[in-house]
Design an enzyme around this catalytic site. Structure first.
Site, PDB file in Angstrom:
ATOM      1  N   LYS A  79      41.282  48.230  47.467  1.00 52.62           N
ATOM      2  CA  LYS A  79      42.084  47.741  46.346  1.00 52.62           C
ATOM      3  C   LYS A  79      43.171  48.753  45.997  1.00 52.62           C
ATOM      4  CE  LYS A  79      41.212  46.237  41.537  1.00 52.62           C
ATOM      5  NZ  LYS A  79      40.110  45.999  40.574  1.00 52.62           N
ATOM      6  N   SER A 154      40.335  41.837  38.502  1.00 54.13           N
ATOM      7  CA  SER A 154      41.545  42.383  39.074  1.00 54.13           C
ATOM      8  C   SER A 154      41.457  42.598  40.575  1.00 54.13           C
ATOM      9  CB  SER A 154      41.916  43.689  38.372  1.00 54.13           C
ATOM     10  OG  SER A 154      40.935  44.680  38.544  1.00 54.13           O
ATOM     11  N   SER A 178      36.006  42.917  36.807  1.00 55.24           N
ATOM     12  CA  SER A 178      36.965  42.810  37.908  1.00 55.24           C
ATOM     13  C   SER A 178      36.365  42.788  39.302  1.00 55.24           C
ATOM     14  CB  SER A 178      37.984  43.940  37.819  1.00 55.24           C
ATOM     15  OG  SER A 178      38.766  43.814  36.661  1.00 55.24           O
TER      16      SER A 178
END
Length: 472
Positions: A79, A154, A178
């Site tokens: 990420k 996220s 997330s």
């Protein structure tokens, strides 16, 4: 007509999960080069439809020294709020001028130590502050099950790539849901570990309230279990009960509380409740003792979390301005981030009491397990919204209210520090996967994996394409 995107085909990756693929590579039945090239082709194909890749490093992967961990040669992504030496970190924001990081962060080091072949970095919304990976300056990351819907956030880019079959596993992190939110809307397994179980991002443990935990997104429970065991071997936590390798379900009956209402006491969408009821019936049939309960949380909890959530925008903006003076342009922050900052600046006196109350969250969380071994709840209050519903270019208060209505279950585990796992279960309308959340006392990830295995065994996870067996 539903537009579904997947990359499963008869190539070197096939339909294998990460554990099976690693075993094939170790046995020499598949070559690392062919696996890598197949994954590169899949990532390109998926990204052309889903916009899930922030930065690729295909040539770097081709020339990298082969990994030696338990997942040696398995393709993966990290990420893009996590520093990897030599790759830019932009935190999902146009405010950054992309420049390569000098060194890898602790979470990246722990992840890559397992031998993954890193193909790039995945998308996230700006600073990970919202629940849909959407932008004001570029295309949104799409949900591969139905591209008209949100991929969550996220860790939305990581989830879209795993769900579409581009990679079998991806790095993710979770400060308010997330890992679990994108897992839920993409039909994946997503476990947020106990606070401090895995290595944290720099500075996270010095924040007024420590919310963020690192982890992975996978298509099978065993991939998550094997990753956690490997990461724990890399850096065990001295004060937490060890997880070890959980290889399957047990027959130990547990006391499970069913939570139907969010932290504000509100009911959920009928389809969401139907998924919860189905999971409850499955666990009851497995011999567990289920009974109804509620989250014993003061209504002010939501306001305190909103205040601290807004403070995050201020802290990150100030930190990046100080640490990246030549490559961070705060005037390019998106409207939602700016709206969060304004919320704090309008009433800065609300911050200290909110922080004090949130710091009591650990004891409050622990109290929920006096009579239960685990809690079963929805992950989200309603199915994944259509793209645009959570776009950051709408009026701040309008979007903020929508997010509070959507994310009604996950933040409590972040404040309390306890583990929680999103587990796929059944299929809803619009071809969207259903999901439930299981929560456990701090340090009891083994129980969550046990229950997740039981759900997976009794009610096989929905597959994005008919006939896909990811645990071959």
């Amino acid at each position: 007509m539903t537009d579904t995107v997947h990359t499963f085909t008869d190539d070197a990756l096939g339909t294998l999960d990460a554990v099976a693929l690693a075993a094939e590579l170790r046995a020499g039945r598949r070559g690392p080069g062919e696996v890598l090239e197949a994954a590169i082709d899949r990532v390109r194909q998926a990204d052309s439809r889903l916009d899930a890749v922030q930065a690729e490093c295909f040539d770097r992967a081709r020339h990298a020294t082969p990994g030696t961990g338990v997942f040696a040669g398995v393709p993966a992504v990290i990420k893009d709020n996590t520093d990897v030496a030599g790759l830019p970190t932009c935190h999902g924001s146009a405010a950054f001028v992309p420049r390569p990081a000098r060194r890898s962060s602790g979470p990246a080091t722990q992840f890559l130590a397992q031998g993954f072949a890193l193909l790039g970095k995945s998308t996230l919304p700006e600073f990970g502050l919202t629940a849909s990976t959407e932008y004001v300056d570029r295309p949104a990351t799409r949900n591969p099950w139905n591209t008209e819907h949100s991929a969550g956030a996220s860790s939305g880019g990581s989830a879209a790539l795993v769900a579409s079959g581009a990679v079998p596993i991806a790095h993710a992190n979770d400060g308010g849901g997330s890992i679990r939110i994108p897992a839920a809307v993409n039909g994946l397994v997503g476990l947020k570990p106990t606070r401090c179980r895995l290595l944290d991002q720099p500075g996270v443990r010095q924040l007024p309230v420590h919310l963020v935990a690192e982890g992975v997104l996978t298509r099978t429970v065993r991939d998550t279990a094997h990753y956690l065991a490997a990461a724990e071997r890399f850096r065990p936590h001295p004060a937490l009960p060890p997880i070890g390798l959980v290889e399957g379900p047990t027959d130990r009956p547990m006391r499970i509380g069913i939570v139907r209402h969010d932290i504000l006491g509100r009911a959920v969408h009928p389809e969401t409740e139907a998924v919860l009821d189905s999971a409850a019936r499955t666990l009851a049939a497995a011999g567990h003792d289920l009974s109804e309960t509620r989250l014993a949380v003061d209504p002010g909890f939501a306001e305190d979390f909103k205040t601290y959530w807004a403070l995050f925008a201020v802290i990150m903006s100030a930190s990046f301005t100080a640490t990246h003076p030549a490559s961070f342009r705060p005037w390019k922050l998106d409207p939602f981030t700016r709206g969060l900052a304004r919320k704090v600046l309008r009433d800065p006196r609300a911050v200290p009491p909110a922080v004090r109350r949130l710091r009591t969250g650990t004891a409050l969380y622990d109290a929920h397990f006096t009579d239960f071994d685990a809690l079963l709840s929805p992950v989200l209050s309603h199915p994944a919204p259509r793209l645009g519903e959570h776009s950051p270019d709408q009026p701040f208060e309008q979007l903020f209210d929508k997010l509070i209505d959507y994310v009604g279950f996950t933040p409590f585990n972040n404040v309390g520090g306890g583990p929680a796992i999103a587990v796929p279960h059944t299929l809803m309308s619009a071809n969207l996967p259903g999901s439930v959340q299981l929560s456990a006392p701090r340090g009891q990830e083994r129980d969550l994996l046990d229950l997740a295995y039981q759900l997976e065994q009794a009610s096989p996870f929905p597959k994005i394409t008919t006939g896909v067996d990811t645990a071959a």
